[in-house]
Design a protein around this motif. Structure first.
Motif, PDB file in Angstrom:
ATOM      1  N   SER A  94       1.190  -1.034  -0.300  1.00 14.06           N
ATOM      2  CA  SER A  94      -0.026  -0.356   0.101  1.00 14.06           C
ATOM      3  C   SER A  94       0.589   1.456   0.342  1.00 14.06           C
ATOM      4  O   SER A  94       2.347   1.021   0.368  1.00 14.06           O
ATOM      5  N   ARG A  96       0.804   3.347   2.155  1.00 15.58           N
ATOM      6  CA  ARG A  96       1.356   3.594   4.028  1.00 15.58           C
ATOM      7  C   ARG A  96       2.533   2.670   3.808  1.00 15.58           C
ATOM      8  O   ARG A  96       3.319   3.402   5.026  1.00 15.58           O
ATOM      9  N   ASP A  97       2.475   1.785   3.404  1.00 15.77           N
ATOM     10  CA  ASP A  97       3.872   0.424   3.758  1.00 15.77           C
ATOM     11  C   ASP A  97       4.493   1.195   2.644  1.00 15.77           C
ATOM     12  O   ASP A  97       5.670   0.449   3.570  1.00 15.77           O
ATOM     13  N   VAL A 108       2.793   9.726   3.335  1.00 17.98           N
ATOM     14  CA  VAL A 108       1.200   8.424   2.397  1.00 17.98           C
ATOM     15  C   VAL A 108       0.752   9.877   1.202  1.00 17.98           C
ATOM     16  O   VAL A 108       1.113   8.821  -0.423  1.00 17.98           O
ATOM     17  N   SER A 132      -4.984   1.481   0.970  1.00 18.05           N
ATOM     18  CA  SER A 132      -4.664   0.861   2.340  1.00 18.05           C
ATOM     19  C   SER A 132      -6.182  -0.965   2.463  1.00 18.05           C
ATOM     20  O   SER A 132      -5.510  -1.622   3.375  1.00 18.05           O
ATOM     21  N   ASN A 133      -7.131   0.091   1.986  1.00 21.77           N
ATOM     22  CA  ASN A 133      -8.362  -1.230   1.983  1.00 21.77           C
ATOM     23  C   ASN A 133      -8.054  -2.406   1.522  1.00 21.77           C
ATOM     24  O   ASN A 133      -8.463  -2.710   0.784  1.00 21.77           O
TER      25      ASN A 133
END
Length: 161
Positions: A94, A96-97, A108, A132-133
């Motif tokens: 993601s 975020r990751d 992000v 992220s989802n």
């Protein structure tokens, strides 16, 4: 030093390859009716190699690329693009990751924006970054291509296990 262009007919549309005699600078999907190709005899070796390796990728015979590439950008952009190359074939991460991996957890949105400016589709695998989802999010080549690329890679990984 001259710039060379070649339209590459991939299974998911035309990609314009741009490079010099030494490096590939851009591999982008293009939407146009007039497809132009330069005879291979007039192309530098790096362009021929890029085309050959893309053929192998689409046939499921290649998971990494070996031809030299060059992207110009800010130090942050280059850091993001380099981080994209660490995402394993057939896997996703993601935004975020990716930001956290870069030790920039608050970046992000900047990571996402830079991801969208990647000029080396497939080779610098921005298609492997999802929301992220788990949802597919923006891809300059179109979400349907992103989905195709991810399924293609996952299918090849499953075949080799």
């Amino acid at each position: 030093m001259g710039t060379y262009k070649l339209d590459y007919n991939s299974p998911i549309g035309v990609m314009e390859l741009v490079g010099t005699e030494q490096v590939i600078q851009s591999i982008l999907f293009v939407e146009r009716a007039d497809v132009s190709t330069t005879p291979k005899l007039e192309l530098p070796e790096v362009m021929v190699r890029c085309q050959r390796e893309l053929d192998e990728y689409f046939r499921g015979e290649r998971t990494t690329f070996t031809f030299p590439i060059e992207q110009t950008g800010t130090p942050f952009q280059c850091e993001v693009w380099n981080s994209l190359t660490t995402i394993p074939y057939g896997e996703t991460t993601s935004y975020r990751d990716l930001a956290e991996q870069m030790s920039r957890p608050k970046a992000v949105r900047a990571v996402g924006s830079t991801n969208g400016r990647n000029r080396l589709s497939i080779v610098v695998p921005c298609h492997r970054v999802i929301g992220s989802n788990g949802a597919l999010t923006g891809y300059a080549g179109g979400l349907w291509r992103k989905e195709w690329l991810l399924r293609h890679e996952q299918r090849i990984v499953q075949q080799t296990q």
